[in-house]
Enzyme design. Sequence first.
Site, short mmCIF file in Angstrom:
data_model
loop_
_atom_site.label_atom_id
_atom_site.label_comp_id
_atom_site.label_asym_id
_atom_site.label_seq_id
_atom_site.Cartn_x
_atom_site.Cartn_y
_atom_site.Cartn_z
N GLY B 31 0.83 -1.20 0.00
CA GLY B 31 0.00 0.00 0.00
C GLY B 31 0.86 1.24 0.00
O GLY B 31 1.68 1.42 0.90
N ASN B 105 -6.48 -4.84 7.38
CA ASN B 105 -6.26 -5.16 5.99
C ASN B 105 -7.40 -6.05 5.56
O ASN B 105 -7.59 -7.11 6.15
CB ASN B 105 -4.91 -5.89 5.85
CG ASN B 105 -4.72 -6.50 4.48
OD1 ASN B 105 -5.24 -5.97 3.49
ND2 ASN B 105 -3.97 -7.59 4.41
N GLY B 106 -8.16 -5.61 4.58
CA GLY B 106 -9.26 -6.46 4.12
C GLY B 106 -10.45 -5.65 3.70
O GLY B 106 -10.35 -4.46 3.41
N TYR B 261 0.75 -12.52 -6.49
CA TYR B 261 1.19 -11.16 -6.78
C TYR B 261 1.55 -10.30 -5.57
O TYR B 261 2.57 -9.63 -5.55
CB TYR B 261 0.10 -10.44 -7.58
CG TYR B 261 0.39 -9.00 -7.83
CD1 TYR B 261 1.35 -8.63 -8.76
CD2 TYR B 261 -0.28 -7.99 -7.13
CE1 TYR B 261 1.63 -7.30 -8.99
CE2 TYR B 261 0.00 -6.66 -7.36
CZ TYR B 261 0.96 -6.31 -8.29
OH TYR B 261 1.24 -5.00 -8.51
#
Lengths: 511, 511, 511, 511
Positions: B31, B105-106, B261
């Site tokens: 991020g 996170n999510g 990724y």
Amino acid sequence: MCGISALILADQSASACPDLFESLGLLQHRGQDAAGIVTSGPKGRLYQCKGNGMVNDVFEQLQLARLVGSIGIGHVRYPTAGSSSTSEAQPFYVNSPYGITFAHNGNLTNADELRVYLDKIAHRHINTDSDSELLLNILANNLQKTGKFRVNEEDIFTAIKDLHQQCRGGYACVAMIAGYGIIGIRDPHGIRPLIMGRRKNPAGFDYMFSSESVVLESLGFTDFEDVKPGEAVIVTQGGNVSRRVLVTGKEATPCIFEFVYFARQDSIMDGISIYKARLSMGEALAEKVKKSFGDAMDINVVIPVPDTSRVAALQLSRRLNIVYREGFNKNRYVGRTFIMPGQQTRRKNVRRKLNAMALEFHGKNVLLVDDSIVRGTTSKEIIQMARDAGAKKVYFASCAPPIRYPNVYGIDMPTRQELVAHGRNEKQVAEEINADKVIYQDLKDLVESVRRFNPLIEKFDTSVFDNCYVTGDVDEKYLSHLEGERSEESNSRLSIDSDCVGLYNNYQQNK
Amino acid sequence: MCGISALILADQSASACPDLFESLGLLQHRGQDAAGIVTSGPKGRLYQCKGNGMVNDVFEQLQLARLVGSIGIGHVRYPTAGSSSTSEAQPFYVNSPYGITFAHNGNLTNADELRVYLDKIAHRHINTDSDSELLLNILANNLQKTGKFRVNEEDIFTAIKDLHQQCRGGYACVAMIAGYGIIGIRDPHGIRPLIMGRRKNPAGFDYMFSSESVVLESLGFTDFEDVKPGEAVIVTQGGNVSRRVLVTGKEATPCIFEFVYFARQDSIMDGISIYKARLSMGEALAEKVKKSFGDAMDINVVIPVPDTSRVAALQLSRRLNIVYREGFNKNRYVGRTFIMPGQQTRRKNVRRKLNAMALEFHGKNVLLVDDSIVRGTTSKEIIQMARDAGAKKVYFASCAPPIRYPNVYGIDMPTRQELVAHGRNEKQVAEEINADKVIYQDLKDLVESVRRFNPLIEKFDTSVFDNCYVTGDVDEKYLSHLEGERSEESNSRLSIDSDCVGLYNNYQQNK
Amino acid sequence: MCGISALILADQSASACPDLFESLGLLQHRGQDAAGIVTSGPKGRLYQCKGNGMVNDVFEQLQLARLVGSIGIGHVRYPTAGSSSTSEAQPFYVNSPYGITFAHNGNLTNADELRVYLDKIAHRHINTDSDSELLLNILANNLQKTGKFRVNEEDIFTAIKDLHQQCRGGYACVAMIAGYGIIGIRDPHGIRPLIMGRRKNPAGFDYMFSSESVVLESLGFTDFEDVKPGEAVIVTQGGNVSRRVLVTGKEATPCIFEFVYFARQDSIMDGISIYKARLSMGEALAEKVKKSFGDAMDINVVIPVPDTSRVAALQLSRRLNIVYREGFNKNRYVGRTFIMPGQQTRRKNVRRKLNAMALEFHGKNVLLVDDSIVRGTTSKEIIQMARDAGAKKVYFASCAPPIRYPNVYGIDMPTRQELVAHGRNEKQVAEEINADKVIYQDLKDLVESVRRFNPLIEKFDTSVFDNCYVTGDVDEKYLSHLEGERSEESNSRLSIDSDCVGLYNNYQQNK
Amino acid sequence: MCGISALILADQSASACPDLFESLGLLQHRGQDAAGIVTSGPKGRLYQCKGNGMVNDVFEQLQLARLVGSIGIGHVRYPTAGSSSTSEAQPFYVNSPYGITFAHNGNLTNADELRVYLDKIAHRHINTDSDSELLLNILANNLQKTGKFRVNEEDIFTAIKDLHQQCRGGYACVAMIAGYGIIGIRDPHGIRPLIMGRRKNPAGFDYMFSSESVVLESLGFTDFEDVKPGEAVIVTQGGNVSRRVLVTGKEATPCIFEFVYFARQDSIMDGISIYKARLSMGEALAEKVKKSFGDAMDINVVIPVPDTSRVAALQLSRRLNIVYREGFNKNRYVGRTFIMPGQQTRRKNVRRKLNAMALEFHGKNVLLVDDSIVRGTTSKEIIQMARDAGAKKVYFASCAPPIRYPNVYGIDMPTRQELVAHGRNEKQVAEEINADKVIYQDLKDLVESVRRFNPLIEKFDTSVFDNCYVTGDVDEKYLSHLEGERSEESNSRLSIDSDCVGLYNNYQQNK
């Protein structure tokens, strides 16, 4: 001292921010340390910008544009007693319940007790030393107890009534409940000022609360009314105004220092024109000067210490029939001394901000007129400047009586030891500041100079002169404790901690 | 995707900030949109610094120095689905009860429902569109119900267990209770990763949670353990560690895209080395390529699209026994494409960040290897670059299967209409991106490439490939709604509102 | 108008920067648009900090610390006529020959001609529209002609003498030659002021040039002497002072507007106390008022328009024996109107910066006293404020005569069409600004009010009143050309070009 | 090392700034210390933006928009030897004569001599320690001697020819004469690179000079030609191109370190593909490794030290037929070590920027391949990381021979004492950096690896390997002097002085 404002527009598509910004500029004299605005926009979303510094530095065009919404509150801060961590800017915010934002002017005398209550009973985390965070959380906790989805006016009045029972001190507050409206609150003694007004426009009436009437006047508001001691006023989105005096039986005692020094001379406070009161102080002081000199009057010229004392000095000179001259020239690009931290720079700053015009001093006996004498260091330096400029004799008259005790209701006064008049009589003060004579206003004359314009007010908070604290909880122990904190604070003022940014209070600094 | 960290030091006089800052730098690939740290110092006072931008831009030396305290949490943000207002930086904070800070996170799939609950039932004001604020307030509300002065581990486990029942989606979270300790939380399906470790020092053990093991490793932590799906781990000041799996009976399905990724190749996630998994993907993809070409194999060179696909491409080249060349040179002073907003600049940015070396393309049949194909625009531009550099034929192999559905668990994927493989088969995708052939990994091969390193994990979240959403609440209606929001959002991304600073989330921008 | 300073310390190890910084603060009233300091340190290396904005904004602690060296010059800028690109901050610099820095106050009337000369003959690139860059390059070119390794005083006097023949207009300048010393220059007519003084200290004498004596006085300098019209003064490192009047036979005509408005009242300029001159203006104006009213005198109160006119108004009130009141309260947190660009905001700004105190206006005939009337828009607004506050009649007295012509020697006056008195008599002006009567000072009285304190000065530059331009080159053609430029300029003032940073003049902005 | 660019557009109404900005981003690897652009707009007015920092930090959108004009030059800076004051950003500017701006890459070896000349003979003030200011002023002085109103190509060629006789060292330069055109200059030995190209568009041809071909290629230029050693190329507004080799009879000796390390692998320099040269170096190094190990070859894996050595390492692995693995993972959010000041942080930074993947090291004999070994500290740390990750044996191969002497032509090398190979043979270096074996490329192999792609170049500058300085003026005395300066410099690098902003070089920092 701080300045507060709250605004609610009739037209919900209009923006409250420009007027709030303007209002803070007009209140800048009440606090130059920090500034902040919070607005409530569509769906009750809150927007804020706050930071340390002057209004013009904290807010930039781009940031103001982001403060959307037709309701909002604002604040300018002057560091007050007891808040050792002076870096938090208001307004403050809690999200539970309802989303409440809050700003206040004043000081609590039972902060320690409230702090324990909020931790132990209310389980609310307090992250700063600011009394505002305490007041806000007390209010929030009281509202939370209702358990309601949406509170109504009755709930809010109840919560504030409880707050008055829990909190002691001087405080004028504005609060905003997201998507609901704004609230003006004044402590039961009315120590700190708060005034409201309304402004008609096609959509209905806009309402505004502010510390001083000059704000309302400049922004085109009318129908001014002081919020009464112990009263709360709620204005909802939709324009419904509810007023209620929640505490009765307490003596109203507005702070007399507002009239002497803090408020702008073009404000009217509790029905009293500051300007008229100062003219009056000048007259009364003239009588005192006459009496003091008797036949030995040898004053050649009356010279005000700019800017506050100008009004009184002019009237005094007329009453004494002695010529009035502006013998000090002010360098307006240097800040107000009162605010400078630390004694040493203070001395230097007097010289930096004032320039004595030799023509008006040379070979003359001058009477300098100032609003008050606090530490005495500024007065001493000014007197020395007069002497350096060639004055023969330098007399010094103060519109306020000797300041001998700390202020615990929101004015940042030094400790007793630092007050030049603490433990000294007029003669000793004169010696200390090297004046040929010091003439202090008598307290009763000061009170009368103000009170004559609104005899309904029977008493003022005059604690700095007479050690008489109206909240009844200020004793030697409290003052000693306070002074301990302050000296600690002065030690740590430049430390990292005191500059630290508390969490609720994180600000968006410009630049 | 976002990155999170939490740290608690054994030595309460030490500072958690430097390691938290370092951890966010190591998570920067997760991020690059915003970053923040909150620490808890003496007497539980909280200190924070957060803002939009890269870690090195948000935090300056002076600001870091102010983040005192031996406990803290940190966050780097990548704008996720559903948060139309992308400007709020984490961690978030509520003061009632106890002073809780939170980062996650999510993405939640029942955010709208929670929003109503918090307003109507919990009377908590939500000021942003971030799921983090929802999760935090759900947790806070659950804790508040205890009515306790100080909560214990049992209370916290109960509150989190309730949270799992109230919230649906993928979420890995860290929380800090002022003066108490830190908490790591992972959703019942373990969709988003969270790992913990400890570090011995003279004062005892330091504990850290982080999104990726590479953080723990770089900072000298050992004894890594993944937080289990549905598990919560509490580490108190004093070093007491309590772990409990709060939800059972749910299928563990870690997000497979981390392996493809997102995660750094030197991380180990749920026991699986990302690096090994990618080598494996390369091998499997090699087999698929062989099969796809059969006897007509005419590839002269294997060229990775830097940087993620390098590991797989190298292994693929070995397996195919075809020379591997780094035919694209990356200009490292241009940002990652995936993050750039808007299609138009995206196209240009590929050319800006990659340079094709004619020597390796001229007159050759090249097989380009990339981790995945999302919109196809980048792939198309890269293929054109290869052709411009003189390639005869350009084949394109993807380590991931065709992406045909949105991600609703925290990866910012475009809408279905924008996904090049949505409604297209391999051949049609090849036409669309102008490749001579496109070879996609088979989903079962991808799963097997990852799963072989930890057979205990029976399933992965592969929803972007197979439309199978494990939380069971994602249907056509939800997706349509989501896509409506996103297109609105893309329209308003540069509007004032989306840049507005929410109240809780005010940040201190550097400079 | 601008302010300039130059300082050379006897102690070469001391730092000139603090005093230069202080001096610019004291000159801030002369220009609030930009500020700059250049110092010369060890080995003649030059250090600079300049930028747009107020002194306190341009210079930060850290930057000041970098301005090493015991010699330096400084500048505050007020945008002047003819410089359409108003964004370049002074001092300016050329490195060939010798390294010369330069700052000036004033305006040239043959700038176009000099511009051609510098291009065609001197081959010097001029990168801004500032006259300072022209003056500096003329000086540099004249010095370069000497072809000497090191110039001496004789060379410099010659170069400046030539400069006086080449340049026409009003200009007071300070220059510094790296490693050599400082120079003070005043135009042959002495239109713009420049004063010097010295300060004894253990190492010898420090010398300073400044626009106003108040700077020298505040910094502890003594033995003030005006630099004479046409004179140049060189002070070398080492403390050698050389003075020479380079042009004789020209009439000395100091700008009278300094006495009316620009200079600080505590300054002494060309031997004349600004303060005394303003008292005098008040007296003369009182006589004019008496005459004007004759028997119909019905003024109840004299009210100054703050701040400049206070001195004159007070004296006027004494002479008329009419009570003096400060009926306008100034909001000191709003900038000086004169500087605001554009008419529209100007109007609004009057209301923002002044507040009429109803008490002093209500039901009264008031005489407002201001230093001058320029566009008339401010006066009109003030008069309206007085009426809104309840005044019965509003008379308006101006210490200066009607301003009907532009200033071409450094004061930023509007074009003739914008001057309210251009083509209007007193009565018509009164109509235009809605006053019940306008009383202008007579020009001969104004001149006499100033001249009486130094009869050696036979004449002043009074061109804005009488269209008499002492440099002899200002005709209708010139003024039309000038006014064309200005209106162009006003169109482009906010354009990118006008904000562009010229090359020599690049500044280091704080933040 | 630095990077330079110059651009002149055929369409005079177009803006050169965007391409110049892009070019500096593409040259960022050549210097991350400072950046600057100057453009020449209408009427020859110059616009500039420069400052310390990375390209993306120095230039902001708004500032770029202000850089108007169709001609311009740009620069990125890497601090070079001998410039103790490392803070001045290029381009530099002199206004006399004509207005010339200038940027260069390289270093002069007779700077002290030029400094005296400029002071004593040319009377030009030099305000920084930058060689660029010297070169510019030499050029300016030579042009000034013509005494012409407008110079022509012949004058410029003569001035540059003289410059080549006055200046010694390695330098590639771009200059711009306001309103005239741009000039590319390369030193007689062609030590530093400079290439030009053109781009057709409707208005005619655009021309660009740049340090590397990758810039021209990325911006769509074609017809690349290296500026020849000793050649100057003038492109005037109007598109006239004049080329002339001004110095003949000097040996062309391009810097071989460009091929080893500095240049981007996708550049072509003096007709040689950097990429091909590096493949070649890998092959030659493979032979050396074979020979060095002989029968005792026990390498299990070849691992590059990212990023530069990847190309060579891959080729080396193929030649040795040993598997190639990317065993180090780079944290791309940490800066390049080479640039970090001071030894201590350097060590730490290696660990911060690289992460060893245990899988590829554990239990293996690894051959690490790097482009070169300078101080050895980085290599030592990397080797230790390999060991910590479980490597059995760690061999270290360097594409460049032992670096034993300083670079005086523009590469910032440490002093001899700091070079690990100075006074040490391979074995001693291996001991020092704790490698099991160190294999250095042979110098003749390195030269051959590069030269084979352009046999016309007979020699390269290889002074750092063989102490052979082509300018003939570098002796022990010079080097000692240089090293004295540098150690002084390193002491004062963080002092105020070294951060000071020279006058010509004042920059506008972004916020």
